[in-house]
Design an enzyme around this catalytic site. Structure first.
Site: not given
Ligand code: GRF
Length: 196
Positions: A91-92, A106-108, A140, A142
C-alpha cells in the site's frame, strides 16, 4: 509517445504483456523503467527487454513515508507520463499517491468495489459469487478505491480454487491492461477527467 514506469512485486506477467505490446511502434507507449519493493522474479522480464530496473525495499526504512519518498525519487528519475501498478502488493502512502495521481493506475483482480485488498480472489471464492473479474482504476489514497477506468468479468466455475481462478482472471487482466494503456496513450482515456 507515452512513457511509463511499471511497479511490480511478483511474477510480472502483466508487465511482460505490456513489454510485448510496446514492441509495436503503433502501441504509442514505452516502458522506461520497472521498479519493485523486492527482488521480484518479474524484474527479469524488464532485463530481457533492456529496460532499467530498481528495487526499493520498505525493510530498509524506518517509516513507510521515507520508503515511499525514495521510491518516488526513483520513479521521478525516469520522468514518466504514467505509473502502472501491475501486481504491486504494497500500500502506497499519501505522499507517493498525491505526487502522481491521476497518472497512477492499478490493476486489481476483482470487480471493484467488491473484494478490495490483497486477497481479492480468495475473498470472491469465500463469498461464493458466480462471477468476478478485473478492474483497472486510478489510484487514490484509499485501498483500491479510486475511479474506475475499465473492467471485465470472469465467471467463477464450480470447482475453482484460488490459483485456477486467479490464472483465468489474469488472462483477461493482461489483455485489459494492454488495451487500457493503449487507450491512455491514444488519449481516448483522459485520466484527469475521471478524478472529480
Ligand atoms: C495480478 O492479478 C494483480 O492484479 C494482482 O496480482 C497479480 C499480479 O500478477 N494484484 P503478475 O505479477 O502480473 O503475474
Amino acid at each position: 509517445m507515452l512513457s511509463i514506469v511499471v511497479l511490480i512485486s511478483g511474477s510480472g506477467s502483466n508487465l511482460k504483456s505490456l513489454l510485448e505490446a510496446t514492441e509495436n511502434p503503433l502501441f504509442g507507449a514505452k516502458i522506461v523503467a520497472v521498479g519493485s519493493d523486492n527482488a521480484a522474479d518479474g524484474l527479469a522480464h524488464a532485463e530481457r527487454f533492456g529496460v532499467p530496473t530498481f528495487v526499493v525495499s520498505p525493510g530498509s526504512f524506518d517509516t513507510r513515508e521515507n520508503w515511499a519518498n525514495v521510491l518516488l525519487a526513483n520513479v521521478n528519475h525516469f520522468r514518466p507520463d504514467l505509473v502502472v501498478l501491475a501486481g504491486f502488493m504494497k500500500i502506497l502512502p499519501a505522499n507517493f499517491v498525491s505526487a502522481l495521481t491521476p497518472n497512477l493506475i492499478n490493476t486489481h483482480p476483482s470487480l471493484l468495489p467488491a473484494f478490495p485488498g490483497a486477497h481479492a480472489v480468495r475473498d470472491a471464492l469465500d463469498a461464493k459469487v458466480t462471477e468476478t473479474g478485473v478492474t483497472i482504476h486510478v489510484v487514490d489514497e484509499g485501498v483500491d478505491t479510486g475511479p474506475h477506468i475499465a473492467s471485465a468479468t470472469v465467471p467463477v466455475l464450480a470447482d475453482d480454487n484460488e490459483h485456477d481462478l486467479h490464472e483465468r482472471i489474469k488472462v483477461v487482466e493482461r489483455e485489459l491492461l494492454v488495451a487500457t494503456v493503449k487507450d491512455i496513450a491514444a488519449k481516448k482515456i483522459h485520466l484527469p477527467s475521471l478524478v472529480k
